[in-house]
Design an enzyme around this catalytic site. Structure first.
Site, PDB file in Angstrom:
ATOM      1  N   TYR A  46      14.453  50.322  38.736  1.00 10.92           N
ATOM      2  CA  TYR A  46      13.828  49.147  38.126  1.00 10.92           C
ATOM      3  C   TYR A  46      13.513  48.105  39.194  1.00 10.92           C
ATOM      4  O   TYR A  46      13.673  48.346  40.385  1.00 10.92           O
ATOM      5  CB  TYR A  46      14.710  48.643  36.984  1.00 10.92           C
ATOM      6  N   GLY A  88      29.317  58.965  37.567  1.00  6.96           N
ATOM      7  CA  GLY A  88      28.628  59.994  36.792  1.00  6.96           C
ATOM      8  C   GLY A  88      27.126  60.010  36.962  1.00  6.96           C
ATOM      9  O   GLY A  88      26.454  60.877  36.394  1.00  6.96           O
TER      10      GLY A  88
END
Length: 391
Positions: free
Chosen positions: A182, A291
């Site tokens: 982003y 993760g």
């Protein structure tokens, strides 16, 4: 019940966290076309209020920062009212929640933006991935505009305005999304920042300038003690490239460490062990995520992060989708339920607020059943059914 460092309390500023299992931000597309969260969003987050801290899905600070169709926003009074229903529900359930402000930058498409305009990023470099449009299909990526200095000032003003709206909506704090491709990440990365001005890539101090100013804009709006930032050094998602992230992120963390922020939320990468490299440079609270681009984080993996001193809290994403009572499942050493991947995104309550919690007997015994098609088993109990947002 089993002892786990994930189950120990932690103090985050004025907030007392009952455990160290943080719910990571995850896009779910449950918003109206104008970006107001649907009523079931309140149920979804309230069901997960036992998390140490909830970080909301990415929220557009303005229509100019919209990255995708039906992404929620925090620009208008309607958005504030919609999110107030969510935060009230979370607080009534005993939880804590931060708003993640997510400006899309180059991400997006005229057919996926309420303004119908071309998105703008640091440079005119398109994202490689197709974009889901308002019509439900996917369009080829387009070349974004290169942001002018006026565009940059506007983006900073949008962060400031949205942060104030977040507090008005009842959020306990604000996390700036500086990760995962982003806008902030686009200024930090090699291939998306080709600028030669004071926000360009020639010097590290220039490359990190926008990230620092965005944090300053939010801290000015709500206070540094309620401002946090998420970074993903070296993350290659969505076509990002950072050949040597260490010098950039060391300089950025050194600057941000002076501000007295609420926390730093940091993801690891196989090519660059960001937690191990940057933890010694950060004196405040650190949330670690291990993760990203890997298998979902397990209880054991989270415990290892805490045991090694790499973070104070551990964020979990996918596990929280199908296990709203994740801290209780970890404490009971109970198996986790699987995600209903067919309904991961969209407008439905199915696959969103219909995952059952452990029954009291299962919590005590550490035994639970797998999620069934009708959502019940002998050892699970139904969470509140979808309904009007609680206020």
């Amino acid at each position: 019940m089993t002892h786990s460092p994930l189950s120990t309390p932690y103090r985050l500023g004025d907030l007392v966290l009952p455990n160290r299992v943080v719910m990571a931000p995850m896009t779910r597309y449950r918003a109206t076309e104008d970006g107001t969260p649907l009523p079931i969003v309140a149920d979804y987050y309230a069901q997960r209020a036992t998390a140490a801290l909830i970080v909301s899905e990415g929220i557009s600070p303005s229509a100019r920062g919209q990255s995708d169709w039906r992404i929620p926003a925090l620009e208008t009074d309607a958005h504030v009212a919609g999110w107030r229903a969510v935060t009230d529900a979370v607080h009534a359930a005993g939880g804590r929640i931060y708003a993640q402000l997510m400006h899309g930058g180059r991400k997006g498409h005229p057919l996926a933006r309420v303004l119908g305009d071309v998105p703008a990023g640091p440079s005119a470099v398109p994202s490689p991935d197709p974009v889901r449009t308002r019509h439900g299909d996917k369009a080829a990526p387009i070349t974004p505009r290169a942001m002018t200095r006026a565009d940059i000032r506007q983006a900073l003003a949008d962060y400031h305005h949205a942060a104030r709206n977040a507090v008005a909506a009842g959020f306990d704090g604000v996390e700036l999304h500086g990760a995962n491709s982003y806008l902030v990440h686009q200024f930090l990365a090699d291939n998306t920042n080709l600028r030669t001005d004071e926000y360009g890539a020639r010097r590290v101090t220039d490359r990190i300038r926008f990230a620092v100013e965005a944090v300053e804009a939010i801290a000015d709006a709500v206070g540094a003690h309620r401002t946090a930032v998420r970074l993903s050094p070296g993350n290659p998602q969505f076509g990002m490239s950072e050949a040597d992230p260490a010098p950039v992120y060391r300089a950025l963390v050194d600057r941000l460490d002076r501000f007295g922020l609420s926390y730093l939320h940091l993801t690891d990468d196989d090519a660059y062990p960001a937690l191990r490299d940057l933890r010694p440079r950060w004196n405040g609270t650190l949330i670690g995520n291990v993760g990203e681009n890997r298998e979902p984080t397990t209880r054991a993996a989270g415990e290892a992060v805490l045991a090694e001193g790499l973070a104070d809290l551990v964020s979990y994403g996918r596990a929280f989708i199908s296990n709203p009572d994740l801290p209780a499942r970890f404490a009971a050493d109970a198996p986790l339920q699987e995600i209903d991947s067919a309904h991961l995104y969209g407008q439905t309550a199915t696959g969103y607020v219909d995952y059952p919690a452990l029954s009291p007997a299962a919590v005590l015994s550490g035994v639970t059943g797998r999620r069934r098609s009708r959502g019940r088993s002998a050892t699970t109990s139904r969470l509140p059914a979808p309904g009007p947002a609680r206020r």
